[in-house]
Design a protein around this motif. Structure first.
Motif, PDB file in Angstrom:
ATOM      1  N   GLU A  99     -27.861  -4.262  66.530  1.00 27.43           N
ATOM      2  CA  GLU A  99     -27.859  -3.491  67.770  1.00 27.43           C
ATOM      3  C   GLU A  99     -29.279  -3.308  68.292  1.00 27.43           C
ATOM      4  O   GLU A  99     -29.529  -3.430  69.501  1.00 27.43           O
ATOM      5  CB  GLU A  99     -27.212  -2.130  67.520  1.00 27.43           C
ATOM      6  N   LYS A 100     -30.209  -3.053  67.396  1.00 27.30           N
ATOM      7  CA  LYS A 100     -31.602  -2.914  67.811  1.00 27.30           C
ATOM      8  C   LYS A 100     -32.142  -4.243  68.344  1.00 27.30           C
ATOM      9  O   LYS A 100     -32.956  -4.266  69.275  1.00 27.30           O
ATOM     10  CB  LYS A 100     -32.457  -2.433  66.635  1.00 27.30           C
ATOM     11  N   ASP A 113     -26.695  -1.786  62.516  1.00 30.84           N
ATOM     12  CA  ASP A 113     -27.743  -1.071  63.240  1.00 30.84           C
ATOM     13  C   ASP A 113     -28.865  -2.013  63.649  1.00 30.84           C
ATOM     14  O   ASP A 113     -29.373  -1.948  64.775  1.00 30.84           O
ATOM     15  CB  ASP A 113     -28.294   0.056  62.362  1.00 30.84           C
ATOM     16  N   VAL A 160     -30.531  -6.458  69.998  1.00 30.00           N
ATOM     17  CA  VAL A 160     -30.055  -6.583  71.383  1.00 30.00           C
ATOM     18  C   VAL A 160     -30.906  -5.719  72.299  1.00 30.00           C
ATOM     19  O   VAL A 160     -31.284  -6.132  73.397  1.00 30.00           O
ATOM     20  CB  VAL A 160     -28.567  -6.186  71.471  1.00 30.00           C
ATOM     21  N   GLU A 161     -31.224  -4.511  71.838  1.00 33.60           N
ATOM     22  CA  GLU A 161     -31.992  -3.572  72.662  1.00 33.60           C
ATOM     23  C   GLU A 161     -33.395  -4.081  72.971  1.00 33.60           C
ATOM     24  O   GLU A 161     -33.909  -3.856  74.073  1.00 33.60           O
ATOM     25  CB  GLU A 161     -32.079  -2.220  71.959  1.00 33.60           C
ATOM     26  N   VAL A 162     -34.035  -4.759  72.006  1.00 32.88           N
ATOM     27  CA  VAL A 162     -35.406  -5.218  72.245  1.00 32.88           C
ATOM     28  C   VAL A 162     -35.451  -6.546  72.994  1.00 32.88           C
ATOM     29  O   VAL A 162     -36.531  -7.056  73.305  1.00 32.88           O
ATOM     30  CB  VAL A 162     -36.198  -5.346  70.917  1.00 32.88           C
ATOM     31  N   GLY A 163     -34.285  -7.123  73.275  1.00 29.02           N
ATOM     32  CA  GLY A 163     -34.249  -8.352  74.064  1.00 29.02           C
ATOM     33  C   GLY A 163     -34.560  -9.608  73.290  1.00 29.02           C
ATOM     34  O   GLY A 163     -35.262 -10.495  73.784  1.00 29.02           O
ATOM     35  N   THR A 218     -26.776 -10.952  72.577  1.00 24.08           N
ATOM     36  CA  THR A 218     -25.772  -9.952  72.910  1.00 24.08           C
ATOM     37  C   THR A 218     -24.906  -9.675  71.684  1.00 24.08           C
ATOM     38  O   THR A 218     -24.800 -10.509  70.777  1.00 24.08           O
ATOM     39  CB  THR A 218     -24.861 -10.419  74.065  1.00 24.08           C
ATOM     40  N   THR A 237     -38.345  -8.589  66.560  1.00 23.33           N
ATOM     41  CA  THR A 237     -39.420  -8.199  67.466  1.00 23.33           C
ATOM     42  C   THR A 237     -40.324  -9.367  67.831  1.00 23.33           C
ATOM     43  O   THR A 237     -40.691  -9.535  68.991  1.00 23.33           O
ATOM     44  CB  THR A 237     -40.261  -7.074  66.842  1.00 23.33           C
TER      45      THR A 237
END
Length: 261
Positions: A220-221, A217, A223-226, A34, A14
């Motif tokens: 993956e998170k 997990d 990647v989702e938060v950039g 990615t 984060t």
């Protein structure tokens, strides 16, 4: 969002993502982390580790078979130096995540020396055990990855809390055992090949394996938060730490089982 692997903490992704979104003049980073990038970098680290492990294996196998004391001393010294280098690289990677592209490969190369040495000594005592440990480690990794990607296992908050708590408890047991070792004392039963020792190792192997689910997990998170691109190296490093732990625990379990025969 929580991972049992201390290398893969929520703040790691984060805070990096926030920094990436606020570059010079508030311009977002051109590219981000990615899944393919993490996979590729994990493969690079794994191959680097296997490369030095294979070198150690073939360089010292004959010395161990012939009980060459001089060569065994060199191997022991190399393992100790590699342990120190690996620890330093791991600490630097943890606190300077943007250096992971350099420090993570150094960690992988150093751990390859350690893994290669430990595996060689164990193989000479129990022929065929290393191949069994490698195949089991890769098999566990593949099964858990499939289970996670297919949704058979979900990293819920309760699941994460259970794994994190169990991992912390195991770490505490090992730290206490290391501390007692300096006084010539070892925690009874957990190092032995009896029923309790094998059960303990089975539990530790299970917890190490479940940490992989949390790592999948968490990546993956990320990647989702950039998270920024360099976090691919950091994520690959954290995943390698778990894989090394899993392999060593599986090897230890097999030693206990083979030692009973």
């Amino acid at each position: 969002m929580r991972s049992g692997n201390p290398m893969l903490r929520e703040s790691a992704f984060t805070s990096a993502a926030q920094a990436a979104r606020m570059g010079t003049g508030g311009v977002a980073a051109a590219s981000g982390m990615t899944l393919n990038g993490v996979v590729n970098r994990t493969a690079i680290l794994f191959l680097a580790m296997m490369g030095t492990a294979a070198y150690v294996w073939y360089a010292f196998a004959r010395a161990i078979a012939e009980q060459n004391e001089q060569r065994l001393g060199v191997l022991g010294g190399a393992i100790m130096v590699a342990l120190v280098i690996g620890l330093i690289a791991a600490l630097v990677t943890t606190f300077k995540r943007d250096w992971a592209g350099v420090t993570a490969p150094i960690y992988a190369l150093a751990e390859g020396v350690v893994i290669g040495g430990i595996s060689l000594f164990t193989e000479m005592q129990f022929p065929g055990i290393v191949l069994q440990a490698v195949l089991l480690t890769l098999g566990v990794f593949a099964v858990l990855l499939f289970a996670y990607r297919s949704g058979l296992i979900k990293a819920t908050e309760n699941f994460k809390l259970m794994v994190v708590s169990a991992t912390g408890a195991i770490a505490l047991v090992y730290l206490v055992d290391i501390g007692l070792m300096f006084f010539g004392i070892r925690i009874p039963m957990i190092h032995e090949g009896g029923t309790y020792g094998i059960i303990f190792s089975l539990i530790v192997v299970g917890i190490a394996a479940l940490n992989l689910v949390l790592d999948f997990d968490f990546i993956e998170k990320g990647v989702e938060v950039g998270a920024p691109k360099y976090m691919e190296w950091y994520a690959a490093f954290g995943l390698l730490v778990t894989l090394i732990w899993l392999y060593l625990e599986i090897l230890r379990l097999l030693v206990k089982i083979r030692g009973r025969n």
